[in-house]
Design a protein around this motif. Sequence first.
Motif, short mmCIF file in Angstrom:
data_model
loop_
_atom_site.label_atom_id
_atom_site.label_comp_id
_atom_site.label_asym_id
_atom_site.label_seq_id
_atom_site.Cartn_x
_atom_site.Cartn_y
_atom_site.Cartn_z
N GLU A 69 0.83 -1.21 0.00
CA GLU A 69 0.00 0.00 0.00
C GLU A 69 0.86 1.25 0.00
O GLU A 69 0.50 2.28 -0.59
CB GLU A 69 -0.93 0.00 1.22
CG GLU A 69 -1.93 1.14 1.23
CD GLU A 69 -2.86 1.07 2.42
OE1 GLU A 69 -3.87 1.79 2.41
OE2 GLU A 69 -2.59 0.31 3.37
N GLY A 124 -10.91 -0.28 -7.32
CA GLY A 124 -9.97 -1.10 -6.56
C GLY A 124 -10.61 -2.37 -6.03
O GLY A 124 -9.99 -3.43 -6.04
N VAL A 167 3.08 1.46 -3.75
CA VAL A 167 2.38 1.81 -4.99
C VAL A 167 2.18 3.32 -5.13
O VAL A 167 1.81 3.79 -6.21
CB VAL A 167 1.01 1.11 -5.10
CG1 VAL A 167 1.18 -0.39 -5.27
CG2 VAL A 167 0.12 1.43 -3.89
N ALA A 168 2.45 4.07 -4.07
CA ALA A 168 2.40 5.53 -4.19
C ALA A 168 3.60 6.06 -4.96
O ALA A 168 3.57 7.18 -5.49
CB ALA A 168 2.35 6.16 -2.79
N GLU A 179 -3.98 0.92 -5.35
CA GLU A 179 -3.94 2.30 -5.83
C GLU A 179 -5.29 2.99 -5.67
O GLU A 179 -5.36 4.22 -5.65
CB GLU A 179 -3.54 2.34 -7.31
CG GLU A 179 -2.07 2.11 -7.58
CD GLU A 179 -1.71 2.38 -9.02
OE1 GLU A 179 -0.71 3.06 -9.29
OE2 GLU A 179 -2.46 1.93 -9.92
N HIS A 180 -6.36 2.21 -5.58
CA HIS A 180 -7.71 2.76 -5.58
C HIS A 180 -8.52 2.45 -4.33
O HIS A 180 -9.59 3.02 -4.13
CB HIS A 180 -8.48 2.25 -6.80
CG HIS A 180 -7.81 2.54 -8.11
ND1 HIS A 180 -7.86 3.78 -8.72
CD2 HIS A 180 -7.05 1.75 -8.93
CE1 HIS A 180 -7.18 3.75 -9.85
NE2 HIS A 180 -6.67 2.53 -10.00
N ASP A 203 4.63 2.14 -9.89
CA ASP A 203 3.38 1.65 -10.46
C ASP A 203 3.28 0.13 -10.32
O ASP A 203 4.30 -0.56 -10.18
CB ASP A 203 3.27 2.05 -11.94
CG ASP A 203 4.30 1.35 -12.81
OD1 ASP A 203 4.02 0.25 -13.33
OD2 ASP A 203 5.41 1.91 -12.97
N PRO A 204 2.06 -0.43 -10.31
CA PRO A 204 1.88 -1.86 -10.05
C PRO A 204 2.65 -2.79 -10.99
O PRO A 204 3.19 -3.81 -10.55
CB PRO A 204 0.37 -2.06 -10.22
CG PRO A 204 -0.22 -0.73 -9.88
CD PRO A 204 0.76 0.28 -10.40
N TYR A 242 -1.75 -5.00 -6.39
CA TYR A 242 -1.11 -3.69 -6.33
C TYR A 242 -1.94 -2.63 -7.06
O TYR A 242 -2.01 -1.48 -6.63
CB TYR A 242 0.31 -3.76 -6.91
CG TYR A 242 1.24 -4.67 -6.14
CD1 TYR A 242 1.20 -4.73 -4.75
CD2 TYR A 242 2.15 -5.49 -6.81
CE1 TYR A 242 2.04 -5.58 -4.05
CE2 TYR A 242 2.99 -6.34 -6.11
CZ TYR A 242 2.94 -6.38 -4.73
OH TYR A 242 3.76 -7.22 -4.04
N ALA A 243 -2.56 -3.04 -8.17
CA ALA A 243 -3.45 -2.10 -8.86
C ALA A 243 -4.64 -1.74 -7.98
O ALA A 243 -5.09 -0.60 -7.96
CB ALA A 243 -3.92 -2.72 -10.18
#
Length: 292
Positions: free
Chosen positions: A22, A152, A25-26, A87-88, A29-30, A83-84
């Motif tokens: 978490e 997400g 990923v900031a 991001e959400h 990118d995934p 991981y994607a």
Amino acid sequence: MPAVALLVVATLLWAGNYLVGELVVAAVDPLSLTWWRWVLAAVPLVVLAQVLERPDWRAVARHWRPLLLYGAIGVVGYPLLLYAALEHTSAASASIINAANPALIVVAAVLLGQAAAHWRTWTGLGLGLVGVLLVLTGGSVERLLTLSFNLGDLLMLGAVVAWTAYTLLGRRLGVPPLASTAVQVLLTTLVLTPVTLAAGLTAPPDAASWWSVLYIALGPSIGSYVCWNLAVARVSPTVAGVSMNLVTVFTLAIAALLGRPPTLVQLLGGALVIGGVLLASGVRARAGGRGA
């Protein structure tokens, strides 16, 4: 090491993947994070397989097609979707959706004739799910009912489906588990490299990010996958699936070490999850008289 213990170690390391992922990923990118994860893990996995199993690599290589498929589903598909998703959505929300994994594995295994679901299995599954929901909602029904499924959440559902398929398919090949994992990583990394470079590879921007990526490569990638594949070959899909609920319990434990101790509701939820895992796996406590 007993199969149940291997599952515990795997889920403990995966709990760290949620928390660390978490944060990472900031900055990464995934797709790049997934690539770095397996590039760093590939050689150690091959070495471990050679030292511990000494497989016939030519015989293993003959299974390259199914190994590539399994790798695409579990080695790339699951972490990339996870991981994607992070991001959400939050790690907590992703963990709640991941709690559907045991149920999906049980249902799929029964439908495919790989397992028979008895009352103990369903009871353990139910206890584990209730425990996870208690932990993640703090015992608040309102919080549970107000959860909404954003992009997400939908991506995390895809990750759950990917891991279910990986768990069930991985039991059928007959390749030594460490060698299987190593070859899956090598094959999927070769395929993933041009895709990642074309999309634009992102490197960790600072030392903290590099340490986080290194943890993901050594813990959730090498440690968890090795333990998981060793255990899955020795236990039923239902036991493997129910054990995934421990990820949530260990996530809370790690948070406690970081200065956020669990509440009474969280402790109760953790007890239900652990009890559900033991019940579904057939582990029974000895009677008091026998322990004397």
